[in-house]
Design a protein around this motif. Structure first.
Motif, PDB file in Angstrom:
ATOM      1  N   MET A 151       0.180  -2.134  -0.024  1.00  0.00           N
ATOM      2  CA  MET A 151       0.386   0.173   0.055  1.00  0.00           C
ATOM      3  C   MET A 151       1.333   1.430   0.237  1.00  0.00           C
ATOM      4  O   MET A 151       2.163   1.264   0.530  1.00  0.00           O
ATOM      5  N   TYR A 152       0.024   1.844  -1.007  1.00  0.00           N
ATOM      6  CA  TYR A 152       1.040   3.485  -0.868  1.00  0.00           C
ATOM      7  C   TYR A 152      -0.273   4.854  -0.586  1.00  0.00           C
ATOM      8  O   TYR A 152      -0.967   4.479  -1.398  1.00  0.00           O
ATOM      9  N   GLY A 153       0.298   5.137   0.510  1.00  0.00           N
ATOM     10  CA  GLY A 153      -0.517   6.376   0.746  1.00  0.00           C
ATOM     11  C   GLY A 153      -0.537   7.899   0.921  1.00  0.00           C
ATOM     12  O   GLY A 153      -1.136   8.799   0.550  1.00  0.00           O
ATOM     13  N   GLY A 154       1.350   7.998   0.780  1.00  0.00           N
ATOM     14  CA  GLY A 154       2.105   9.665   0.459  1.00  0.00           C
ATOM     15  C   GLY A 154       1.436  10.390   1.698  1.00  0.00           C
ATOM     16  O   GLY A 154       0.639  10.216   2.669  1.00  0.00           O
ATOM     17  N   PRO A 155       1.929  11.160   1.664  1.00  0.00           N
ATOM     18  CA  PRO A 155       2.520  11.889   2.308  1.00  0.00           C
ATOM     19  C   PRO A 155       1.515  13.235   3.363  1.00  0.00           C
ATOM     20  O   PRO A 155       1.245  13.418   4.533  1.00  0.00           O
ATOM     21  N   ASN A 156       0.378  13.049   2.637  1.00  0.00           N
ATOM     22  CA  ASN A 156      -0.256  14.172   2.774  1.00  0.00           C
ATOM     23  C   ASN A 156      -2.348  13.112   3.381  1.00  0.00           C
ATOM     24  O   ASN A 156      -2.832  14.078   3.027  1.00  0.00           O
TER      25      ASN A 156
ATOM     26  N   MET B 127      -7.341   2.641   4.287  1.00  0.00           N
ATOM     27  CA  MET B 127      -6.685   2.221   3.227  1.00  0.00           C
ATOM     28  C   MET B 127      -5.983   0.722   3.749  1.00  0.00           C
ATOM     29  O   MET B 127      -5.919  -0.931   3.585  1.00  0.00           O
ATOM     30  N   MET B 128      -5.879   0.520   6.058  1.00  0.00           N
ATOM     31  CA  MET B 128      -5.530  -0.488   6.142  1.00  0.00           C
ATOM     32  C   MET B 128      -6.517  -1.627   6.467  1.00  0.00           C
ATOM     33  O   MET B 128      -6.052  -2.418   6.577  1.00  0.00           O
ATOM     34  N   ARG B 129      -7.600  -0.705   6.803  1.00  0.00           N
ATOM     35  CA  ARG B 129      -8.636  -1.573   6.770  1.00  0.00           C
ATOM     36  C   ARG B 129      -9.080  -2.763   5.646  1.00  0.00           C
ATOM     37  O   ARG B 129      -9.385  -4.179   5.698  1.00  0.00           O
ATOM     38  N   ALA B 130      -8.654  -2.215   4.291  1.00  0.00           N
ATOM     39  CA  ALA B 130      -9.488  -2.641   2.867  1.00  0.00           C
ATOM     40  C   ALA B 130      -8.310  -3.619   2.936  1.00  0.00           C
ATOM     41  O   ALA B 130      -8.817  -4.899   2.233  1.00  0.00           O
ATOM     42  N   VAL B 131      -6.592  -2.804   3.480  1.00  0.00           N
ATOM     43  CA  VAL B 131      -5.709  -3.990   2.926  1.00  0.00           C
ATOM     44  C   VAL B 131      -6.323  -5.596   3.905  1.00  0.00           C
ATOM     45  O   VAL B 131      -5.823  -6.919   3.142  1.00  0.00           O
TER      46      VAL B 131
END
Length: 135
Positions: A74-79, A88-92
């Motif tokens: 997963m990649y979320g970016g700094p913003n 996002m963590m829950r979906a993963v």
């Protein structure tokens, strides 16, 4: 005259007895039919074995593909906000758990197929032993 009658009568009786006796022994015919049936059974069991081996290899390939899905990045970016990161963590985690459950189900199917393969091999060996003893 009496001698000719007895010789013709004895020849006729011998012919009738011989004629009745020729079809009475069916062991050879039964053995041939039994060997043919056993041969067909061997062919059927060999076909089932090859089918099972193909299914097992397909399931193993599918299992490897599913196991690859459990390694998600997963990649979320700094913003990203904390809420977005948690979503996002829950979906993963949900995807990984679904992939693990699917992998367990496939492993169960593989085990069932392997058990059936072992029993089919045992039946085949028994049939081959019977076929070998009948020859």
């Amino acid at each position: 005259m009496k001698k000719k009658f007895f010789s013709v009568a004895s020849i006729a009786c011998a012919a009738v007895i011989a004629g009745l006796g020729f079809g009475s022994c069916k062991t050879g015919k039964l053995a041939a039919r039994e060997r043919a049936a056993l041969g067909q059974r061997v062919d059927s069991l060999n076909g089932r074995l090859s089918e099972l081996m193909f299914q097992i290899s397909e399931k193993r390939a599918h299992l490897e593909a599913v196991k690859q899905q459990t390694m998600l990045t997963m990649y979320g970016g700094p913003n990203m906000t904390q809420e977005e990161r948690e979503r996002m963590m829950r979906a993963v985690r949900e995807k990984e758990e679904a992939a693990r459950k699917e992998a367990q189900a496939i492993e169960g199917q593989i085990a069932e197929l392997q058990n059936e393969e072992a029993s089919t091999r045992a039946k085949l060996e028994d049939t081959l032993i019977v076929l070998g003893s009948r020859r």
